[in-house]
Design a protein around this motif. Structure first.
Motif, PDB file in Angstrom:
ATOM      1  N   ASP A 255     -11.655  43.352  -6.144  1.00  0.00           N
ATOM      2  CA  ASP A 255     -11.503  44.428  -6.073  1.00  0.00           C
ATOM      3  C   ASP A 255     -10.363  45.408  -6.746  1.00  0.00           C
ATOM      4  O   ASP A 255     -10.662  47.180  -6.044  1.00  0.00           O
ATOM      5  CB  ASP A 255     -11.764  44.753  -4.689  1.00  0.00           C
ATOM      6  CG  ASP A 255     -13.018  44.070  -3.966  1.00  0.00           C
ATOM      7  OD1 ASP A 255     -13.580  44.182  -4.347  1.00  0.00           O
ATOM      8  OD2 ASP A 255     -12.259  43.479  -2.766  1.00  0.00           O
ATOM      9  N   ILE A 256      -9.960  45.611  -7.439  1.00  0.00           N
ATOM     10  CA  ILE A 256      -8.419  45.998  -7.404  1.00  0.00           C
ATOM     11  C   ILE A 256      -9.075  46.743  -8.625  1.00  0.00           C
ATOM     12  O   ILE A 256      -9.672  45.873  -9.915  1.00  0.00           O
ATOM     13  CB  ILE A 256      -6.954  44.911  -8.720  1.00  0.00           C
ATOM     14  CG1 ILE A 256      -6.836  44.392  -7.183  1.00  0.00           C
ATOM     15  CG2 ILE A 256      -5.984  45.845  -8.637  1.00  0.00           C
ATOM     16  CD1 ILE A 256      -6.293  45.133  -6.032  1.00  0.00           C
ATOM     17  N   CYS A 257      -8.492  48.320  -9.517  1.00  0.00           N
ATOM     18  CA  CYS A 257      -8.832  48.477 -10.515  1.00  0.00           C
ATOM     19  C   CYS A 257      -7.553  48.418 -11.120  1.00  0.00           C
ATOM     20  O   CYS A 257      -7.859  48.392 -12.752  1.00  0.00           O
ATOM     21  CB  CYS A 257      -9.178  49.981 -10.155  1.00  0.00           C
ATOM     22  SG  CYS A 257     -10.336  51.069  -8.742  1.00  0.00           S
TER      23      CYS A 257
ATOM     24  N   GLY B 144       0.254  36.134 -13.496  1.00  0.00           N
ATOM     25  CA  GLY B 144       0.484  35.013 -13.748  1.00  0.00           C
ATOM     26  C   GLY B 144      -0.564  34.599 -11.630  1.00  0.00           C
ATOM     27  O   GLY B 144      -0.467  32.927 -12.468  1.00  0.00           O
ATOM     28  N   LEU B 145      -0.717  35.098 -11.145  1.00  0.00           N
ATOM     29  CA  LEU B 145      -1.044  34.611 -10.224  1.00  0.00           C
ATOM     30  C   LEU B 145      -2.092  34.265 -10.479  1.00  0.00           C
ATOM     31  O   LEU B 145      -3.415  35.026 -11.301  1.00  0.00           O
ATOM     32  CB  LEU B 145      -1.217  35.877  -8.974  1.00  0.00           C
ATOM     33  CG  LEU B 145      -0.058  36.348  -9.097  1.00  0.00           C
ATOM     34  CD1 LEU B 145       0.287  37.391  -7.521  1.00  0.00           C
ATOM     35  CD2 LEU B 145       0.883  35.196  -7.937  1.00  0.00           C
ATOM     36  N   GLN B 146      -3.693  33.249 -10.108  1.00  0.00           N
ATOM     37  CA  GLN B 146      -4.434  32.881  -9.489  1.00  0.00           C
ATOM     38  C   GLN B 146      -5.626  34.379  -9.410  1.00  0.00           C
ATOM     39  O   GLN B 146      -4.871  35.273  -8.558  1.00  0.00           O
ATOM     40  CB  GLN B 146      -5.475  31.413  -9.082  1.00  0.00           C
ATOM     41  CG  GLN B 146      -6.655  31.341  -9.498  1.00  0.00           C
ATOM     42  CD  GLN B 146      -6.316  30.439  -8.450  1.00  0.00           C
ATOM     43  OE1 GLN B 146      -5.796  29.571  -7.481  1.00  0.00           O
ATOM     44  NE2 GLN B 146      -7.648  29.957  -8.309  1.00  0.00           N
ATOM     45  N   GLY B 147      -6.453  34.569 -10.069  1.00  0.00           N
ATOM     46  CA  GLY B 147      -7.506  35.921  -9.983  1.00  0.00           C
ATOM     47  C   GLY B 147      -7.748  36.786 -10.489  1.00  0.00           C
ATOM     48  O   GLY B 147      -7.808  37.785 -10.479  1.00  0.00           O
ATOM     49  N   TRP B 148      -5.904  37.135 -10.791  1.00  0.00           N
ATOM     50  CA  TRP B 148      -4.780  38.848 -11.691  1.00  0.00           C
ATOM     51  C   TRP B 148      -5.111  38.035 -12.952  1.00  0.00           C
ATOM     52  O   TRP B 148      -5.061  39.903 -13.355  1.00  0.00           O
ATOM     53  CB  TRP B 148      -4.093  38.994 -10.771  1.00  0.00           C
ATOM     54  CG  TRP B 148      -4.084  38.738  -9.769  1.00  0.00           C
ATOM     55  CD1 TRP B 148      -4.015  38.175  -8.494  1.00  0.00           C
ATOM     56  CD2 TRP B 148      -3.712  40.042  -8.603  1.00  0.00           C
ATOM     57  NE1 TRP B 148      -4.201  38.183  -7.078  1.00  0.00           N
ATOM     58  CE2 TRP B 148      -4.111  39.643  -7.038  1.00  0.00           C
ATOM     59  CE3 TRP B 148      -3.681  42.204  -9.173  1.00  0.00           C
ATOM     60  CZ2 TRP B 148      -3.966  40.974  -6.373  1.00  0.00           C
ATOM     61  CZ3 TRP B 148      -3.565  42.177  -8.347  1.00  0.00           C
ATOM     62  CH2 TRP B 148      -3.911  41.965  -7.047  1.00  0.00           C
ATOM     63  N   ASP B 149      -5.534  37.872 -14.355  1.00  0.00           N
ATOM     64  CA  ASP B 149      -5.320  37.014 -15.307  1.00  0.00           C
ATOM     65  C   ASP B 149      -5.633  38.678 -15.804  1.00  0.00           C
ATOM     66  O   ASP B 149      -5.372  39.204 -17.233  1.00  0.00           O
ATOM     67  CB  ASP B 149      -5.903  36.337 -15.715  1.00  0.00           C
ATOM     68  CG  ASP B 149      -7.735  35.950 -15.514  1.00  0.00           C
ATOM     69  OD1 ASP B 149      -7.609  36.242 -14.303  1.00  0.00           O
ATOM     70  OD2 ASP B 149      -7.407  35.544 -16.454  1.00  0.00           O
ATOM     71  N   LEU B 150      -6.966  39.397 -15.455  1.00  0.00           N
ATOM     72  CA  LEU B 150      -7.943  40.615 -15.794  1.00  0.00           C
ATOM     73  C   LEU B 150      -7.585  41.631 -15.354  1.00  0.00           C
ATOM     74  O   LEU B 150      -8.720  42.564 -15.588  1.00  0.00           O
ATOM     75  CB  LEU B 150      -9.244  40.186 -15.431  1.00  0.00           C
ATOM     76  CG  LEU B 150      -9.575  38.920 -16.669  1.00  0.00           C
ATOM     77  CD1 LEU B 150     -11.853  38.499 -15.867  1.00  0.00           C
ATOM     78  CD2 LEU B 150      -9.331  39.157 -17.571  1.00  0.00           C
TER      79      LEU B 150
END
Length: 125
Positions: A41-43, A64-70
């Motif tokens: 949900d992060i823009c 490096g956090l899981q799910g934050w690479d994009l």
């Protein structure tokens, strides 16, 4: 669902890579937990630092956090106003959320609590 901005700030004791990365992670984790955010949900996330913090890019802590690479991240330097809070990292997280403006929980930790005590809802350690 609306796009909302969530603010956060934290101070560090030293201009050292570990301190900057740890503080950035601590602040982001509090923002995510307090506002029930899913990385999907992060823009975007804008990260600023005061001019006395140049040991590393704070975005490295998030990348490096899981799910934050994009998630789009950007680092910038704060305007160096005389007398402003030193060694401070700030976040602006834009997120798609069902929360209203009044329900958003902004996070101010450590010495940064003085910046917006009216908005800070995170409890002292």
């Amino acid at each position: 669902m609306s796009v909302r901005g969530i603010r956060g700030a934290i101070t560090v004791d030293h201009n050292e890579e570990k301190d900057i990365l740890d503080a950035t992670s601590e602040m982001l984790e509090a923002i995510v937990a307090d506002n029930r955010i899913d990385p999907e949900d992060i823009c975007s996330v804008m990260i600023t630092v005061t001019t006395d913090l140049d040991a590393t890019f704070p975005a490295r802590a998030i990348r490096g956090l899981q799910g934050w690479d994009l998630v789009p991240l950007m680092c910038a330097v704060e305007v160096p106003v005389k007398g402003s809070l030193e060694r401070c990292i700030r976040l602006m997280v834009t997120v798609n959320t069902e929360l209203t403006q009044k329900e958003i929980k902004h996070v101010y930790l450590r010495g940064a609590r003085v910046l917006r005590p009216d908005l800070s809802v995170t409890k002292a350690p």
